[in-house]
Design a protein around this motif. Structure first.
Motif, PDB file in Angstrom:
ATOM      1  N   GLY A 146      12.884   8.622 -11.409  1.00 13.38           N
ATOM      2  CA  GLY A 146      11.663   9.002 -12.097  1.00 13.38           C
ATOM      3  C   GLY A 146      10.547   7.970 -12.004  1.00 13.38           C
ATOM      4  N   ARG A 147      10.625   7.049 -11.056  1.00 12.87           N
ATOM      5  CA  ARG A 147       9.619   6.003 -10.925  1.00 12.87           C
ATOM      6  C   ARG A 147       8.612   6.358  -9.834  1.00 12.87           C
ATOM      7  NH1 ARG A 147      14.100   1.435 -10.052  1.00 12.87           N
ATOM      8  NH2 ARG A 147      14.528   2.991  -8.425  1.00 12.87           N
ATOM      9  N   CYS A 148       7.378   5.864 -10.014  1.00 11.57           N
ATOM     10  CA  CYS A 148       6.382   6.014  -8.960  1.00 11.57           C
ATOM     11  C   CYS A 148       6.847   5.265  -7.711  1.00 11.57           C
ATOM     12  CB  CYS A 148       5.030   5.451  -9.412  1.00 11.57           C
ATOM     13  SG  CYS A 148       4.328   6.279 -10.844  1.00 11.57           S
ATOM     14  N   ARG A 149       6.417   5.743  -6.576  1.00  7.07           N
ATOM     15  CA  ARG A 149       6.779   5.106  -5.321  1.00  7.07           C
ATOM     16  C   ARG A 149       5.605   4.284  -4.775  1.00  7.07           C
ATOM     17  NH1 ARG A 149      11.230   7.354  -2.587  1.00  7.07           N
ATOM     18  NH2 ARG A 149      11.956   9.361  -3.389  1.00  7.07           N
ATOM     19  N   GLN A 150       5.951   3.286  -3.956  1.00  5.60           N
ATOM     20  CA  GLN A 150       4.916   2.671  -3.151  1.00  5.60           C
ATOM     21  C   GLN A 150       4.521   3.638  -2.050  1.00  5.60           C
ATOM     22  OE1 GLN A 150       6.778  -1.431  -2.483  1.00  5.60           O
ATOM     23  NE2 GLN A 150       4.579  -1.875  -2.357  1.00  5.60           N
ATOM     24  N   THR A 151       3.242   3.654  -1.696  1.00  6.52           N
ATOM     25  CA  THR A 151       2.814   4.460  -0.569  1.00  6.52           C
ATOM     26  C   THR A 151       3.272   3.801   0.728  1.00  6.52           C
ATOM     27  OG1 THR A 151       0.697   3.289  -0.403  1.00  6.52           O
ATOM     28  CG2 THR A 151       0.773   5.241  -1.827  1.00  6.52           C
ATOM     29  N   GLU A 152       3.101   4.528   1.808  1.00  8.24           N
ATOM     30  CA  GLU A 152       3.482   3.981   3.109  1.00  8.24           C
ATOM     31  C   GLU A 152       2.692   2.705   3.405  1.00  8.24           C
ATOM     32  OE1 GLU A 152       4.611   8.080   2.653  1.00  8.24           O
ATOM     33  OE2 GLU A 152       2.634   7.133   2.480  1.00  8.24           O
ATOM     34  N   ALA A 153       1.384   2.763   3.184  1.00  8.79           N
ATOM     35  CA  ALA A 153       0.557   1.575   3.432  1.00  8.79           C
ATOM     36  C   ALA A 153       0.895   0.454   2.460  1.00  8.79           C
ATOM     37  CB  ALA A 153      -0.924   1.931   3.329  1.00  8.79           C
ATOM     38  N   GLY A 154       1.287   0.820   1.244  1.00  7.19           N
ATOM     39  CA  GLY A 154       1.684  -0.189   0.275  1.00  7.19           C
ATOM     40  C   GLY A 154       2.895  -0.971   0.734  1.00  7.19           C
ATOM     41  N   LEU A 155       3.851  -0.255   1.353  1.00  5.90           N
ATOM     42  CA  LEU A 155       5.044  -0.933   1.870  1.00  5.90           C
ATOM     43  C   LEU A 155       4.711  -1.813   3.075  1.00  5.90           C
ATOM     44  CD1 LEU A 155       7.865   1.772   1.698  1.00  5.90           C
ATOM     45  CD2 LEU A 155       7.872  -0.465   0.586  1.00  5.90           C
ATOM     46  N   ILE A 156       3.761  -1.381   3.882  1.00  3.89           N
ATOM     47  CA  ILE A 156       3.427  -2.133   5.088  1.00  3.89           C
ATOM     48  C   ILE A 156       2.585  -3.365   4.747  1.00  3.89           C
ATOM     49  CG2 ILE A 156       2.178  -2.069   7.275  1.00  3.89           C
ATOM     50  CD1 ILE A 156       2.934   0.941   7.425  1.00  3.89           C
ATOM     51  N   VAL A 157       1.438  -3.149   4.099  1.00  4.23           N
ATOM     52  CA  VAL A 157       0.526  -4.256   3.801  1.00  4.23           C
ATOM     53  C   VAL A 157       1.106  -5.147   2.706  1.00  4.23           C
ATOM     54  CG1 VAL A 157      -1.783  -4.900   3.011  1.00  4.23           C
ATOM     55  CG2 VAL A 157      -1.479  -2.930   4.523  1.00  4.23           C
ATOM     56  N   GLY A 173      -5.368   1.410 -10.599  1.00  4.57           N
ATOM     57  CA  GLY A 173      -5.440  -0.033 -10.671  1.00  4.57           C
ATOM     58  C   GLY A 173      -4.282  -0.689  -9.953  1.00  4.57           C
ATOM     59  N   MET A 174      -3.494   0.105  -9.209  1.00  2.86           N
ATOM     60  CA  MET A 174      -2.337  -0.409  -8.472  1.00  2.86           C
ATOM     61  C   MET A 174      -2.400   0.141  -7.056  1.00  2.86           C
ATOM     62  SD  MET A 174       0.754   0.008 -11.235  1.00  2.86           S
ATOM     63  CE  MET A 174       0.655   1.796 -11.183  1.00  2.86           C
ATOM     64  N   ALA A 175      -3.215  -0.449  -6.210  1.00  2.41           N
ATOM     65  CA  ALA A 175      -3.316   0.012  -4.835  1.00  2.41           C
ATOM     66  C   ALA A 175      -1.957  -0.088  -4.166  1.00  2.41           C
ATOM     67  CB  ALA A 175      -4.342  -0.827  -4.078  1.00  2.41           C
ATOM     68  N   GLY A 176      -1.620   0.949  -3.403  1.00  2.69           N
ATOM     69  CA  GLY A 176      -0.330   0.943  -2.734  1.00  2.69           C
ATOM     70  C   GLY A 176       0.755   1.686  -3.471  1.00  2.69           C
ATOM     71  N   TRP A 177       0.408   2.328  -4.599  1.00  2.00           N
ATOM     72  CA  TRP A 177       1.368   3.147  -5.351  1.00  2.00           C
ATOM     73  C   TRP A 177       0.798   4.551  -5.484  1.00  2.00           C
ATOM     74  CZ3 TRP A 177       6.092   1.198  -7.028  1.00  2.00           C
ATOM     75  CH2 TRP A 177       6.262  -0.189  -6.850  1.00  2.00           C
ATOM     76  N   ASP A 178       1.689   5.559  -5.491  1.00  2.00           N
ATOM     77  CA  ASP A 178       1.207   6.940  -5.431  1.00  2.00           C
ATOM     78  C   ASP A 178       1.000   7.589  -6.789  1.00  2.00           C
ATOM     79  OD1 ASP A 178       3.744   7.572  -6.336  1.00  2.00           O
ATOM     80  OD2 ASP A 178       4.420   8.446  -4.450  1.00  2.00           O
ATOM     81  N   GLY A 179       1.264   6.887  -7.887  1.00  2.00           N
ATOM     82  CA  GLY A 179       1.034   7.474  -9.200  1.00  2.00           C
ATOM     83  C   GLY A 179       2.008   8.571  -9.571  1.00  2.00           C
ATOM     84  N   GLY A 180       3.089   8.732  -8.794  1.00  2.00           N
ATOM     85  CA  GLY A 180       4.085   9.744  -9.121  1.00  2.00           C
ATOM     86  C   GLY A 180       3.765  11.125  -8.604  1.00  2.00           C
ATOM     87  N   GLN A 181       2.713  11.249  -7.785  1.00  2.00           N
ATOM     88  CA  GLN A 181       2.376  12.569  -7.275  1.00  2.00           C
ATOM     89  C   GLN A 181       1.681  12.464  -5.928  1.00  2.00           C
ATOM     90  OE1 GLN A 181      -0.416  14.010 -10.272  1.00  2.00           O
ATOM     91  NE2 GLN A 181      -2.107  13.614  -8.896  1.00  2.00           N
TER      92      GLN A 181
END
Length: 315
Positions: free
Chosen positions: A94-105, A247-255
């Motif tokens: 149930g946690r927000c994920r890092q986006t693809e770019a968030g994992l890379i950068v 306020g958290m670049a690189g995270w998808d906000g759960g959606q």
């Protein structure tokens, strides 16, 4: 607003229109222009803005990108509204994920350019089949220069991946499982990145890594869209929207949010919200029933809301 609309594509996306160009087109000075742009965002006409930057060799000179909210009540009569699919993208806990770019950068910055240190599951998330597929020495090319904010680089790279995934969904819906990083996809990567010609970059390997990440993203979104049976998904065009500004670049906000338009015929002007389980049919909202579309942040009913403010449904 008229200038932005005149330069927007059919999805409401305005590219390569920075402050300098806007001041020339509008006749406003920079201070007044910024005030107007802020007001348009507050009123919900601009849903997202991706800031521009320069001096990053991987992406050269990157111009600002604006996403106009064509679903705003004052615009939807003049501009055919796309369907909006809102999908839960949280992990098994149930946690927000890092986006693809968030994992890379993010990982490149955390490791000071010495590697990515991805786990096995994160490599799968990015479409990397094995540890040998992407060498850690690529990480240094994803380090933002000192003068550029990490968040700006992250959202710009995610925009590139979203554009690639949107194109794959639109053109290869029925054959997405067989898509590989071919010459066409490599060309698309470079056209979007526009890397600096002054620096020697291992673009063959960067193309491969970003192409694989885009394919993995497209397949993931396709899986999330399967419950949306009311739409003829194989005959539609797609546009992935940026993640909410938390306020958290690189995270998808759960959606994940996607705009959907049929290739032929009129779009269905509605919002389809899919909950935690893909086994359940999405809830359909008519645009008039979904009043918070006029907000600069697209919010959804609980339990998906993660925006530091209550959605209208929760008031």
């Amino acid at each position: 607003m008229a200038v932005l609309l005149a330069h927007a594509d059919r999805w409401g996306v305005v590219r390569e229109l920075g402050i300098a160009k806007l001041t020339d087109l509008t006749g406003l000075n920079q201070e007044r222009l910024r005030a107007h742009l802020f007001k348009l965002s507050e009123m919900g006409f601009i849903s997202h803005k991706l800031p521009g930057f320069s001096s990053w060799p991987l992406m050269g000179k990157w111009g600002s990108v604006y996403f106009l909210n064509l679903h705003h009540p004052d615009l939807r009569q003049a501009y055919p509204a796309s369907s909006i699919a809102v999908m839960d993208s949280r992990d098994e806990c149930g946690r927000c994920r890092q986006t693809e770019a968030g994992l890379i950068v993010g990982r490149a910055v955390f490791q000071s350019g010495q590697g990515f240190a991805w786990s096995h599951s994160e490599r799968g998330f990015l479409g990397q089949p094995s540890e040998d597929c992407v060498s850690d020495d690529l990480a240094r090319y994803f380090l933002p220069p000192v003068r550029i904010d990490e968040a700006a680089v992250t959202v710009a790279l995610q925009f590139v991946l979203n554009e690639l995934a949107s194109s794959l969904l639109s053109t290869h819906w029925c054959s997405l499982e067989r898509v590989t990083v071919d010459d066409e996809l490599r060309k698309s990567v470079r056209n979007l990145l526009k890397p600096s010609k002054r620096c020697e970059l291992p673009m063959e390997r960067i193309d491969l890594m970003l192409g694989q990440a885009a394919i993995a993203l497209a397949r993931r979104v396709q899986g999330m869209l399967k419950p949306f049976t009311e739409l003829a998904l194989e005959a539609c065009d797609y546009r992935l929207l940026p993640a909410p500004a938390l306020g958290m670049a690189g995270w998808d906000g759960g959606q994940r949010c996607v705009l959907i338009r049929p290739k032929n015929g009129e779009p269905i002007p509605a919002v389809f919200v899919c909950g935690e389980s893909v086994e359940h049919s999405p809830t359909r909202y008519e645009l008039e029933q979904y009043p918070w579309l006029s907000s600069p942040l697209l919010t959804v009913p609980k339990p998906l809301t993660r925006y530091g403010r209550k959605s209208p449904a929760g008031r």
